[in-house]
Design an enzyme around this catalytic site. Structure first.
Site, mmCIF file in Angstrom:
data_model
loop_
_atom_site.group_PDB
_atom_site.id
_atom_site.type_symbol
_atom_site.label_atom_id
_atom_site.label_comp_id
_atom_site.label_asym_id
_atom_site.label_seq_id
_atom_site.Cartn_x
_atom_site.Cartn_y
_atom_site.Cartn_z
ATOM 1 N N THR A 29 0.847 -1.189 0.000
ATOM 2 C CA THR A 29 0.000 0.000 0.000
ATOM 3 C C THR A 29 0.880 1.234 0.000
ATOM 4 O O THR A 29 1.865 1.303 0.734
ATOM 5 C CB THR A 29 -0.946 0.041 1.214
ATOM 6 O OG1 THR A 29 -1.614 1.317 1.209
ATOM 7 C CG2 THR A 29 -0.241 -0.155 2.542
ATOM 8 N N GLU A 79 -4.687 -3.122 4.046
ATOM 9 C CA GLU A 79 -4.309 -3.756 5.317
ATOM 10 C C GLU A 79 -5.388 -4.705 5.830
ATOM 11 O O GLU A 79 -5.210 -5.367 6.837
ATOM 12 C CB GLU A 79 -4.069 -2.678 6.388
ATOM 13 C CG GLU A 79 -2.763 -1.922 6.232
ATOM 14 C CD GLU A 79 -2.878 -0.696 5.347
ATOM 15 O OE1 GLU A 79 -3.812 -0.630 4.526
ATOM 16 O OE2 GLU A 79 -2.031 0.203 5.464
ATOM 17 N N LYS A 114 -6.358 10.781 -1.997
ATOM 18 C CA LYS A 114 -6.763 9.649 -2.834
ATOM 19 C C LYS A 114 -7.448 10.150 -4.093
ATOM 20 O O LYS A 114 -8.544 10.678 -4.048
ATOM 21 C CB LYS A 114 -7.671 8.701 -2.067
ATOM 22 C CG LYS A 114 -7.633 7.323 -2.675
ATOM 23 C CD LYS A 114 -8.152 6.278 -1.744
ATOM 24 C CE LYS A 114 -7.641 4.912 -2.167
ATOM 25 N NZ LYS A 114 -8.312 3.847 -1.475
HETATM 26 P P1 AMP Z 1 -6.411 1.284 -0.008
HETATM 27 O O1 AMP Z 1 -5.562 0.556 0.930
HETATM 28 O O2 AMP Z 1 -5.672 1.875 -1.165
HETATM 29 O O3 AMP Z 1 -7.599 0.479 -0.439
HETATM 30 O O4 AMP Z 1 -6.995 2.548 0.770
HETATM 31 C C1 AMP Z 1 -7.733 2.450 1.956
HETATM 32 C C2 AMP Z 1 -8.234 3.809 2.339
HETATM 33 O O5 AMP Z 1 -9.080 4.327 1.299
HETATM 34 C C3 AMP Z 1 -9.083 3.859 3.579
HETATM 35 O O6 AMP Z 1 -8.323 3.880 4.761
HETATM 36 C C4 AMP Z 1 -9.851 5.153 3.369
HETATM 37 O O7 AMP Z 1 -9.071 6.287 3.683
HETATM 38 C C5 AMP Z 1 -10.098 5.137 1.868
HETATM 39 N N1 AMP Z 1 -11.398 4.525 1.557
HETATM 40 C C6 AMP Z 1 -11.655 3.259 1.167
HETATM 41 N N2 AMP Z 1 -12.971 3.076 0.961
HETATM 42 C C7 AMP Z 1 -13.578 4.247 1.241
HETATM 43 C C8 AMP Z 1 -14.933 4.698 1.244
HETATM 44 N N3 AMP Z 1 -15.936 3.919 0.867
HETATM 45 N N4 AMP Z 1 -15.173 5.978 1.617
HETATM 46 C C9 AMP Z 1 -14.166 6.796 1.980
HETATM 47 N N5 AMP Z 1 -12.862 6.447 1.996
HETATM 48 C C10 AMP Z 1 -12.575 5.179 1.633
#
Ligand code: AMP
Length: 529
Positions: free
Chosen positions: A173, A318, A426
């Site tokens: 990640t 994670e 993001k």
């Molecule tokens: P990743 O490991 O790249 O999938 O990123 C995870 C992070 O993405 C989470 O800790 C959040 O900050 C963000 N995230 C994932 N899903 C959502 C969602 N439905 N709404 C808002 N933020 C999200």
């Protein structure tokens, strides 16, 4: 491996359909897939793959990638899915950190591999996911053809038995500060995660479904969909690299897709295509949206205009990655109008296996009243315990992992993300490091201090705004800073705008006060919006 063997035995005639990079649409059955996985495992063992070895992929969602997941992990080695959207230095870092021995790559990534190859320290060869007729012309010194490698294997290979806590997958990640961090998934965590993900209030998947993972297998395991589909015996449709609205609409209708999952940016493209062409989504009944917050307007459009229920989901690399999915309970199913959209916009309830709590800055647990927000902590059998090769655990003494998200929990168990404590942006489902951007900006001689914050964006969910304090007596232009940054960071990381200020607010310990800065710029309109 169990899931695929189960599919092969109990619904072996069900199809896996792939839109390949260069060989058109490919179809075969779970039975054929399982046989090829055995051949692959046997070929790799003949090549010299040992249990525990890391075998990398740089590949889109497709049947050969699926074979690698099951064939490599089934033999006791570890599939390391590399995200090709990371930039060169990150790819080099993670391949070397993981000590990958082979990289299996789609033809789309020849140039990328040629670029990184000289800096790879452990990779012995690149295997292209194609047949001999499609092998690329390349400067890479050691290449193999997937189909030729497979032909050297035997399909009477017998799967070895090993402990269920053996590592099966590895995903890095970049949603953290510093270098990307690796998360190992075990056979146990993947199977438990798939059981929970398949449940009716999560993906609601069954053998009659036709599942389309739009979210890539290199993005947190395609949210477990390639594990869930064989587990329930559903037909699996793989889109390859074709993730634009037109291609997805055609695939959904042509293949009769009922269940799909992806990030908001992809669905914006699909909805824009539907609106522009007056086309529809055939028999699609459920779209899982996650990775970034699903806008209410998107949920409404799917449900009202196309009759497709949306399940808003939240998770992290994670966490294998699912934590919550939004499905109605008997009580919330009664809601109508604004109250219903407000409920559906929440990230949902924890799926079985995941515990959640919110705490204040001192770690005291906060009320589950839907109003007070705090640091979101999670615990469960598929939550990371320690990043790959890290000296320190990633969890506290009681096993809680701090997600870096700020959230509320309501009385009915629904979680809603309200902010992010981690300093990162993001954009379209991929991470941009604010710290790296800030460091790049302050390297400019006319910049005294720089801070990067995320601003909402209708297409990419978030885009960076760079806030700059000019060096004394200097008056830099936006263009000169942007051209300077262009030489330092990937193009898609470039800030959408630069705001010049006299001063950036700091905390007592000298850290930039991002919360204050976000508040100050909350009504700022990016030029591209
Ligand atoms: P990743 O490991 O790249 O999938 O990123 C995870 C992070 O993405 C989470 O800790 C959040 O900050 C963000 N995230 C994932 N899903 C959502 C969602 N439905 N709404 C808002 N933020 C999200």
């Amino acid at each position: 491996m169990l899931g695929l063997m189960h599919a092969a035995r109990t619904n072996g005639g069900e199809e896996v359909v792939t839109v390949t990079v260069a060989e058109g649409v490919h179809r075969y059955t779970y039975g054929e897939c399982a046989a090829r996985c055995r051949k692959l495992a046997s070929a790799l063992e003949r090549w010299g793959m040992q249990q525990g070895d890391r075998i990398a992929t740089l590949a889109w969602n497709g049947y050969r990638h699926l074979e690698l997941w099951y064939g490599v992990a089934g033999a006791g080695a570890v599939v390391h899915t590399i995200n090709p959207r990371l930039f060169k230095e990150q790819i080099v870092y993670i391949a070397n950190h993981a000590e990958d021995r082979l990289i299996f790559a789609d033809l789309s990534f020849v140039a990328l591999l040629e670029d990184v190859w000289p800096e790879l320290t452990s990779v012995e060869a690149v295997v292209f996911l194609c047949d001999e007729a499609h092998m690329p012309k390349t400067k890479l010194p050691k290449v193999m053809c997937y189909e030729t490698l497979l032909a050297g294997g035997s399909d009477d290979y017998v799967w070895p038995m090993f402990d269920e806590r053996t590592a099966a997958g590895l995903c890095y990640t970049s949603g953290t500060t510093g270098h990307p961090k690796g998360v190992l998934y075990t056979h146990r965590s993947s199977v438990l995660h798939a059981y929970a993900a398949a449940l009716p209030d999560a993906f609601d998947a069954c053998a009659r479904d036709i599942m389309l993972p739009v979210v890539p297998m290199f993005h947190a395991n395609a949210w477990g969909m390639p594990h869930v589909a064989p587990l329930v015996g559903a037909k699996l449709v793989m889109p390859g690299p074709y993730l634009d609205g037109k291609s997805l609409q055609k695939l959904i209708v042509d293949e009769g897709v009922t269940l799909t999952a992806g990030v908001p940016t992809v669905w914006l493209g699909l909805l824009a295509h539907l609106q522009a062409t007056g086309t529809n989504l055939g028999g699609l009944r459920l779209a899982v949206i996650g990775g970034a917050a699903a806008p209410v307007s998107m949920i409404e459009t799917f449900e009202r205009d196309y009759g497709v229920r949306v399940a808003h989901a939240w998770g992290m690399t994670e966490m294998n990655p699912l934590g919550t999915v939004n499905g109605p309970t008997r009580a919330t199913a009664q809601l109508t109008g604004e109250a219903r959209w407000a409920m559906e916009a929440k990230q949902g309830r924890a799926i079985f296996g995941i515990e959640m709590k919110i705490t204040d800055d001192d770690g005291r647990e906060l009320a589950r009243d839907g109003k007070v927000s705090g640091h979101l902590l999670v615990r469960g059998p598929w939550v990371v315990e320690r990043y790959y090769k890290a000296a320190q655990p990633a969890v506290d003494a009681d096993g809680w992992f701090d997600t870096g998200d700020i959230a509320t929990l309501d009385t009915q168990g629904y979680m809603q993300i309200t902010d992010r404590a981690k300093d990162i942006i993001k954009s379209g489902g991929e991470w941009i490091s604010s710290i790296d951007l800030e460091n790049a900006a302050v390297a400019h001689p006319k910049v005294a201090e720089a801070a990067v914050i995320a601003l909402p964006h209708p297409k990419w969910t978030e885009r960076p705004l760079l806030v700059v304090v000019p060096a004394s007596g200097q008056n830099p232009s936006k263009d000169e800073i942007l051209s300077f940054l262009e030489t330092q960071v990937a193009k898609w990381w470039l800030p959408d705008d630069i705001a010049f200020v006299d001063e950036i607010p700091h905390t007592a310990t000298g850290k930039i006060q991002k919360v204050a800065l976000r508040e100050r710029f909350k009504d700022y309109k990016l030029p591209t919006v």
